[in-house]
Design a protein around this motif. Structure first.
Motif, PDB file in Angstrom:
ATOM      1  N   ARG A   1     -34.087  -3.311 -72.599  1.00  0.00           N
ATOM      2  CA  ARG A   1     -32.741  -3.126 -73.139  1.00  0.00           C
ATOM      3  C   ARG A   1     -32.600  -3.751 -74.528  1.00  0.00           C
ATOM      4  O   ARG A   1     -32.081  -3.112 -75.457  1.00  0.00           O
ATOM      5  CB  ARG A   1     -31.709  -3.748 -72.196  1.00  0.00           C
ATOM      6  CG  ARG A   1     -31.479  -2.978 -70.898  1.00  0.00           C
ATOM      7  CD  ARG A   1     -30.502  -3.743 -70.005  1.00  0.00           C
ATOM      8  NE  ARG A   1     -29.242  -4.028 -70.705  1.00  0.00           N
ATOM      9  CZ  ARG A   1     -28.360  -4.959 -70.312  1.00  0.00           C
ATOM     10  NH1 ARG A   1     -28.616  -5.689 -69.223  1.00  0.00           N
ATOM     11  NH2 ARG A   1     -27.249  -5.142 -70.986  1.00  0.00           N
ATOM     12  N   MET A   2     -33.074  -4.982 -74.680  1.00  0.00           N
ATOM     13  CA  MET A   2     -32.958  -5.657 -75.973  1.00  0.00           C
ATOM     14  C   MET A   2     -33.838  -4.979 -77.014  1.00  0.00           C
ATOM     15  O   MET A   2     -33.435  -4.826 -78.180  1.00  0.00           O
ATOM     16  CB  MET A   2     -33.323  -7.133 -75.824  1.00  0.00           C
ATOM     17  CG  MET A   2     -32.374  -7.921 -74.925  1.00  0.00           C
ATOM     18  SD  MET A   2     -32.790  -9.681 -74.800  1.00  0.00           S
ATOM     19  CE  MET A   2     -32.240 -10.267 -76.410  1.00  0.00           C
ATOM     20  N   GLY A   3     -35.042  -4.583 -76.619  1.00  0.00           N
ATOM     21  CA  GLY A   3     -35.939  -3.905 -77.547  1.00  0.00           C
ATOM     22  C   GLY A   3     -35.371  -2.587 -78.023  1.00  0.00           C
ATOM     23  O   GLY A   3     -35.440  -2.243 -79.214  1.00  0.00           O
TER      24      GLY A   3
ATOM     25  N   ILE B   1     -32.818 -15.800 -78.444  1.00  0.00           N
ATOM     26  CA  ILE B   1     -33.868 -14.808 -78.209  1.00  0.00           C
ATOM     27  C   ILE B   1     -33.916 -13.866 -79.402  1.00  0.00           C
ATOM     28  O   ILE B   1     -32.878 -13.416 -79.883  1.00  0.00           O
ATOM     29  CB  ILE B   1     -33.607 -13.985 -76.932  1.00  0.00           C
ATOM     30  CG1 ILE B   1     -33.353 -14.910 -75.719  1.00  0.00           C
ATOM     31  CG2 ILE B   1     -34.765 -13.028 -76.667  1.00  0.00           C
ATOM     32  CD1 ILE B   1     -34.555 -15.703 -75.275  1.00  0.00           C
ATOM     33  N   GLU B   2     -35.139 -13.550 -79.864  1.00  0.00           N
ATOM     34  CA  GLU B   2     -35.248 -12.611 -80.977  1.00  0.00           C
ATOM     35  C   GLU B   2     -36.291 -11.538 -80.674  1.00  0.00           C
ATOM     36  O   GLU B   2     -37.240 -11.773 -79.927  1.00  0.00           O
ATOM     37  CB  GLU B   2     -35.579 -13.348 -82.274  1.00  0.00           C
ATOM     38  CG  GLU B   2     -36.847 -14.166 -82.240  1.00  0.00           C
ATOM     39  CD  GLU B   2     -37.002 -15.047 -83.476  1.00  0.00           C
ATOM     40  OE1 GLU B   2     -35.974 -15.518 -83.986  1.00  0.00           O
ATOM     41  OE2 GLU B   2     -38.147 -15.263 -83.906  1.00  0.00           O
ATOM     42  N   ILE B   3     -36.078 -10.372 -81.265  1.00  0.00           N
ATOM     43  CA  ILE B   3     -36.949  -9.215 -81.054  1.00  0.00           C
ATOM     44  C   ILE B   3     -37.653  -8.863 -82.367  1.00  0.00           C
ATOM     45  O   ILE B   3     -36.993  -8.680 -83.398  1.00  0.00           O
ATOM     46  CB  ILE B   3     -36.154  -7.988 -80.561  1.00  0.00           C
ATOM     47  CG1 ILE B   3     -35.395  -8.307 -79.261  1.00  0.00           C
ATOM     48  CG2 ILE B   3     -37.090  -6.794 -80.376  1.00  0.00           C
ATOM     49  CD1 ILE B   3     -36.276  -8.508 -78.055  1.00  0.00           C
ATOM     50  N   GLN B   4     -38.976  -8.784 -82.310  1.00  0.00           N
ATOM     51  CA  GLN B   4     -39.770  -8.398 -83.475  1.00  0.00           C
ATOM     52  C   GLN B   4     -39.879  -6.873 -83.543  1.00  0.00           C
ATOM     53  O   GLN B   4     -40.168  -6.224 -82.539  1.00  0.00           O
ATOM     54  CB  GLN B   4     -41.174  -8.988 -83.365  1.00  0.00           C
ATOM     55  CG  GLN B   4     -42.128  -8.584 -84.475  1.00  0.00           C
ATOM     56  CD  GLN B   4     -41.805  -9.261 -85.794  1.00  0.00           C
ATOM     57  OE1 GLN B   4     -41.786 -10.483 -85.862  1.00  0.00           O
ATOM     58  NE2 GLN B   4     -41.528  -8.476 -86.832  1.00  0.00           N
ATOM     59  N   VAL B   5     -39.656  -6.308 -84.741  1.00  0.00           N
ATOM     60  CA  VAL B   5     -39.823  -4.867 -84.925  1.00  0.00           C
ATOM     61  C   VAL B   5     -40.783  -4.587 -86.075  1.00  0.00           C
ATOM     62  O   VAL B   5     -40.966  -5.408 -86.979  1.00  0.00           O
ATOM     63  CB  VAL B   5     -38.480  -4.145 -85.195  1.00  0.00           C
ATOM     64  CG1 VAL B   5     -37.537  -4.290 -84.019  1.00  0.00           C
ATOM     65  CG2 VAL B   5     -37.824  -4.657 -86.476  1.00  0.00           C
TER      66      VAL B   5
ATOM     67  N   THR C   1     -36.969  -9.000 -87.870  1.00  0.00           N
ATOM     68  CA  THR C   1     -36.613  -9.664 -86.620  1.00  0.00           C
ATOM     69  C   THR C   1     -35.111  -9.604 -86.408  1.00  0.00           C
ATOM     70  O   THR C   1     -34.332  -9.926 -87.308  1.00  0.00           O
ATOM     71  CB  THR C   1     -37.060 -11.139 -86.634  1.00  0.00           C
ATOM     72  OG1 THR C   1     -38.480 -11.196 -86.755  1.00  0.00           O
ATOM     73  CG2 THR C   1     -36.632 -11.843 -85.358  1.00  0.00           C
ATOM     74  N   LEU C   2     -34.720  -9.176 -85.209  1.00  0.00           N
ATOM     75  CA  LEU C   2     -33.306  -9.157 -84.841  1.00  0.00           C
ATOM     76  C   LEU C   2     -33.053 -10.308 -83.887  1.00  0.00           C
ATOM     77  O   LEU C   2     -33.722 -10.435 -82.851  1.00  0.00           O
ATOM     78  CB  LEU C   2     -32.933  -7.817 -84.205  1.00  0.00           C
ATOM     79  CG  LEU C   2     -33.003  -6.650 -85.213  1.00  0.00           C
ATOM     80  CD1 LEU C   2     -34.329  -5.927 -85.083  1.00  0.00           C
ATOM     81  CD2 LEU C   2     -31.836  -5.703 -85.040  1.00  0.00           C
ATOM     82  N   GLU C   3     -32.120 -11.165 -84.237  1.00  0.00           N
ATOM     83  CA  GLU C   3     -31.844 -12.367 -83.466  1.00  0.00           C
ATOM     84  C   GLU C   3     -30.624 -12.149 -82.564  1.00  0.00           C
ATOM     85  O   GLU C   3     -29.611 -11.592 -82.997  1.00  0.00           O
ATOM     86  CB  GLU C   3     -31.625 -13.559 -84.387  1.00  0.00           C
ATOM     87  CG  GLU C   3     -32.841 -13.856 -85.258  1.00  0.00           C
ATOM     88  CD  GLU C   3     -32.808 -15.249 -85.857  1.00  0.00           C
ATOM     89  OE1 GLU C   3     -31.763 -15.927 -85.748  1.00  0.00           O
ATOM     90  OE2 GLU C   3     -33.829 -15.667 -86.423  1.00  0.00           O
TER      91      GLU C   3
ATOM     92  N   VAL D   1     -40.250   3.455 -85.635  1.00  0.00           N
ATOM     93  CA  VAL D   1     -39.910   2.057 -85.372  1.00  0.00           C
ATOM     94  C   VAL D   1     -40.341   1.705 -83.952  1.00  0.00           C
ATOM     95  O   VAL D   1     -40.162   2.510 -83.019  1.00  0.00           O
ATOM     96  CB  VAL D   1     -38.391   1.800 -85.515  1.00  0.00           C
ATOM     97  CG1 VAL D   1     -38.083   0.315 -85.339  1.00  0.00           C
ATOM     98  CG2 VAL D   1     -37.874   2.303 -86.854  1.00  0.00           C
ATOM     99  N   LEU D   2     -40.909   0.508 -83.779  1.00  0.00           N
ATOM    100  CA  LEU D   2     -41.215   0.018 -82.440  1.00  0.00           C
ATOM    101  C   LEU D   2     -40.923  -1.482 -82.391  1.00  0.00           C
ATOM    102  O   LEU D   2     -40.787  -2.139 -83.427  1.00  0.00           O
ATOM    103  CB  LEU D   2     -42.662   0.311 -82.058  1.00  0.00           C
ATOM    104  CG  LEU D   2     -43.794  -0.200 -82.956  1.00  0.00           C
ATOM    105  CD1 LEU D   2     -44.131  -1.663 -82.682  1.00  0.00           C
ATOM    106  CD2 LEU D   2     -45.061   0.631 -82.747  1.00  0.00           C
ATOM    107  N   HIS D   3     -40.820  -2.008 -81.177  1.00  0.00           N
ATOM    108  CA  HIS D   3     -40.617  -3.453 -81.028  1.00  0.00           C
ATOM    109  C   HIS D   3     -41.825  -4.064 -80.339  1.00  0.00           C
ATOM    110  O   HIS D   3     -42.580  -3.380 -79.635  1.00  0.00           O
ATOM    111  CB  HIS D   3     -39.331  -3.750 -80.251  1.00  0.00           C
ATOM    112  CG  HIS D   3     -39.401  -3.445 -78.787  1.00  0.00           C
ATOM    113  ND1 HIS D   3     -39.887  -4.336 -77.857  1.00  0.00           N
ATOM    114  CD2 HIS D   3     -39.032  -2.337 -78.088  1.00  0.00           C
ATOM    115  CE1 HIS D   3     -39.826  -3.791 -76.653  1.00  0.00           C
ATOM    116  NE2 HIS D   3     -39.314  -2.586 -76.759  1.00  0.00           N
ATOM    117  N   LEU D   4     -42.019  -5.356 -80.561  1.00  0.00           N
ATOM    118  CA  LEU D   4     -43.170  -6.074 -80.022  1.00  0.00           C
ATOM    119  C   LEU D   4     -42.729  -7.189 -79.077  1.00  0.00           C
ATOM    120  O   LEU D   4     -43.315  -8.278 -79.050  1.00  0.00           O
ATOM    121  CB  LEU D   4     -44.035  -6.635 -81.152  1.00  0.00           C
ATOM    122  CG  LEU D   4     -44.715  -5.587 -82.030  1.00  0.00           C
ATOM    123  CD1 LEU D   4     -43.846  -5.269 -83.246  1.00  0.00           C
ATOM    124  CD2 LEU D   4     -46.088  -6.039 -82.490  1.00  0.00           C
ATOM    125  N   GLY D   5     -41.694  -6.917 -78.305  1.00  0.00           N
ATOM    126  CA  GLY D   5     -41.235  -7.909 -77.339  1.00  0.00           C
ATOM    127  C   GLY D   5     -40.401  -8.996 -77.984  1.00  0.00           C
ATOM    128  O   GLY D   5     -39.984  -8.897 -79.140  1.00  0.00           O
TER     129      GLY D   5
END
Length: 590
Positions: free
Chosen positions: A254-256, A209-213, A273-275, A221-225
């Protein structure tokens, strides 16, 4: 502000960046190697410059030449795309020192997060859970063995500068340590110019699972799911989707938040991207990709945010024009990577010319490609032909649309991954959202060898066609037919060609009776056998590098190596005899 962007890349990502630039009213500059003179990204750009020979090391990795071209072309900014120099802090720093804008994070931030070991230390400091493993590179086999004893098998050896599965090896027992260590370091050096590796405990059945920022230069800073990227071969992604079928809104939050917290700690800027790996309801940080990702498309499809344009706008000094509350996930998107690989033969790279190429269309269908009919797949770069992305109101509709689009895709001339994607989309485990990183070995391994490619080329063994056919549509009695017309050969020409093709096909598909042969075209990157050496059946004796991937050549049976006929750096064709040897039975008889 800048009005011209040099795109330091090739293929589909170069085109993707150029289209974003043009929508923003910016002029584009392409670079190309001698192998890419006629590539689509070269024709699309406003200007194009040769940077070197086909070898990536002499062209797309040639920092000095790329900076020189940027100055000559009047570029005010450089976009690195992904791969090649995208995560190279030396390149980012060289761009900045040349008075240009690097469209990505600062070199200092890249150094903090681009290196996988350094990123693990940053994650731990930010209170983000990490997989047990080393916080520094492992330099010797003895250190590696000590890590294996500490963490327990299986362990993962990973390139410090790695990504895309290169320089990644899983070790299940001590006897595999040396080969895996040397192979990972060799592949890391080839792919990234850095042979350093580190070690992690290998979780056996997680999801990826990875989170786009997105982050601007003002600390916002924000995340896009999230994206789910669990369908992989050789630790390289094949299918990605957003959102993940198993991540709940609470877990997404939580992950975001963890991703945003870590990005803020290091002063991150641009898209990143954080993996993570996710298993048994818990997530663990793996690494950060300090660049745009191949699979950024699925995030764009469900959020409506153009991530490449966002990178450029941030580089021009804009504050983030979105807040976290503005990010809403709508529907479901899936991406299939269409690679020039044969899934029925362990995803072996496939070289050739696209004698037929037709992309699918329709509502909710997107294709990001960098090829066209008549394009020849070069052996020097990765195997990606295109990315097929389908959106639906929900996951079931996205799968159904993807199955239709895959069936509409037409590629003839090389083996490709479409049969694999069709089999995956139809598999109940995938449809139920239960696939982990072990999906292929656990659920498709037996089916892969039976996948049918259809015609690989318009010229097949025994054909009377001497070259790619011209295609016409003919109507007969109110019915439309597709007809291929090509030059015919004389009887003697046809006989001679059939003999050559039969021999080539036999060499490529069947083991040599008294030797070890290559099954693909590529460059010898390792010779692991020497004259007089005893080898076991299945032992790796050569490594052939093709399309930036290492392919192991194994001894077909027990025996003793005779003559080694190739050396490191040599280019070989399918069927080339790499070494001769005598089988164990022959030794006993003598």
């Amino acid at each position: 502000m800048f009005d011209t962007v040099l795109v330091a890349n090739r293929g589909e990502i170069a085109l993707r960046v150029m289209r974003a630039c043009k929508e923003l009213g910016l002029r584009t500059v392409a670079i190309y190697s001698e192998a890419d003179r006629h590539a689509p990204h070269v024709a699309y750009a406003d200007a194009a410059y040769l940077v070197g020979p086909a070898s990536a090391a002499q062209s797309y990795l040639n920092i000095e030449r790329i900076i020189e071209v940027a100055r000559e072309s009047g570029a005010g900014a450089v976009h690195p795309g992904y791969g090649f120099l995208a995560e190279n802090p030396s390149f980012a720093r060289a761009v900045t020192l040349a008075g240009l804008v690097f469209i990505g994070p600062p070199a200092e931030v890249m150094e903090r997060m681009g290196g996988k070991v350094a990123a693990r230390r940053e994650a731990r400091a930010a209170g983000v859970p990490v997989v047990p493993g080393t916080m520094y590179p492992v330099g010797t086999l003895e250190e590696l063995r000590a890590c294996a004893l500490e963490y327990g098998y299986p362990i993962a050896i990973k390139a410090v500068a790695g990504g895309g599965g290169r320089g990644f090896r899983v070790v299940f027992e001590e006897s595999e340590l040396r080969q895996a260590f040397e192979s990972a370091r060799r592949e890391a050096e080839i792919g990234f110019g850095n042979a350093d590796v580190y070690v992690e405990k290998y979780l056996t059945n997680p999801r990826h699972i990875e989170i786009q920022v997105l982050a601007d230069t003002y600390g916002n800073v924000l995340h896009l799911g999230e994206r789910e990227c669990s369908i992989q071969r050789r630790h390289q992604k094949l299918i990605e989707e957003s959102p993940s079928p198993v991540i709940t809104p609470d877990m997404r939050k939580r992950m975001g938040e963890a991703a945003v917290r870590l990005a803020k700690q290091v002063g991150y800027v641009s898209a990143g991207t954080l993996e993570f790996i996710y298993q048994d309801g818990e997530f663990y940080f793996l690494e950060m990709n300090t660049r745009i990702q191949v699979e950024h498309t699925v995030t764009e499809m469900v959020t409506g945010v153009d991530l490449v344009k966002a990178q450029i706008r941030i580089a021009q000094g804009e504050r983030l024009w979105l807040t976290q509350d503005d990010i809403v996930i709508r529907g479901h998107a899936i991406e299939c990577r269409i690679n020039a690989e044969d899934p029925a033969n362990n995803f072996r790279p496939s070289l050739g010319t696209l004698v037929e190429y037709s992309e699918p269309y329709g509502f909710g269908v997107r294709v990001d490609s960098g090829v066209h009919k008549g394009y020849t797949i070069p052996q020097h770069y990765d195997s990606l032909i295109a990315k097929l992305i389908c959106w639906g109101d929900d996951r079931a509709e996205a799968i159904a649309r993807m199955r239709r689009a895959l069936a509409d895709y037409r590629i003839v001339g090389v083996a490709h991954t479409i049969p694999f994607h069709l089999a995956t989309m139809a598999h109940p485990v995938f449809q139920e959202g239960k696939a982990t990183i072990n999906f292929i070995p656990h659920h498709l391994a037996d089916q892969l060898s039976t996948l049918s490619q259809g015609p690989i080329s318009t010229v097949s063994v025994g054909s009377v066609v001497s070259g790619p056919a011209r295609i016409f549509e003919v109507e007969v009695n109110g019915r439309l037919f597709t007809v291929r017309v090509a030059e015919t050969e004389t009887r003697s020409e046809r006989t001679e060609r059939r003999i050559r093709q039969d021999r080539a096909a036999h060499r490529a598909l069947h083991p040599v009776a008294d030797g070890v042969a290559s099954s693909l075209q590529g460059i010898v990157s390792a010779v692991l056998a020497s004259p007089g050496q005893e080898v076991e059946a299945g032992q790796v004796v050569f490594v052939i590098e093709a399309m930036k991937m290492e392919n192991e050549v194994r001894a077909p049976r027990k025996g003793v190596i005779g003559e080694v006929r190739v050396q490191v750096g040599q280019t070989v064709e399918p069927g080339t005899v790499l070494a001769t040897y005598r089988a164990a039975g022959e030794l006993a008889a003598s």
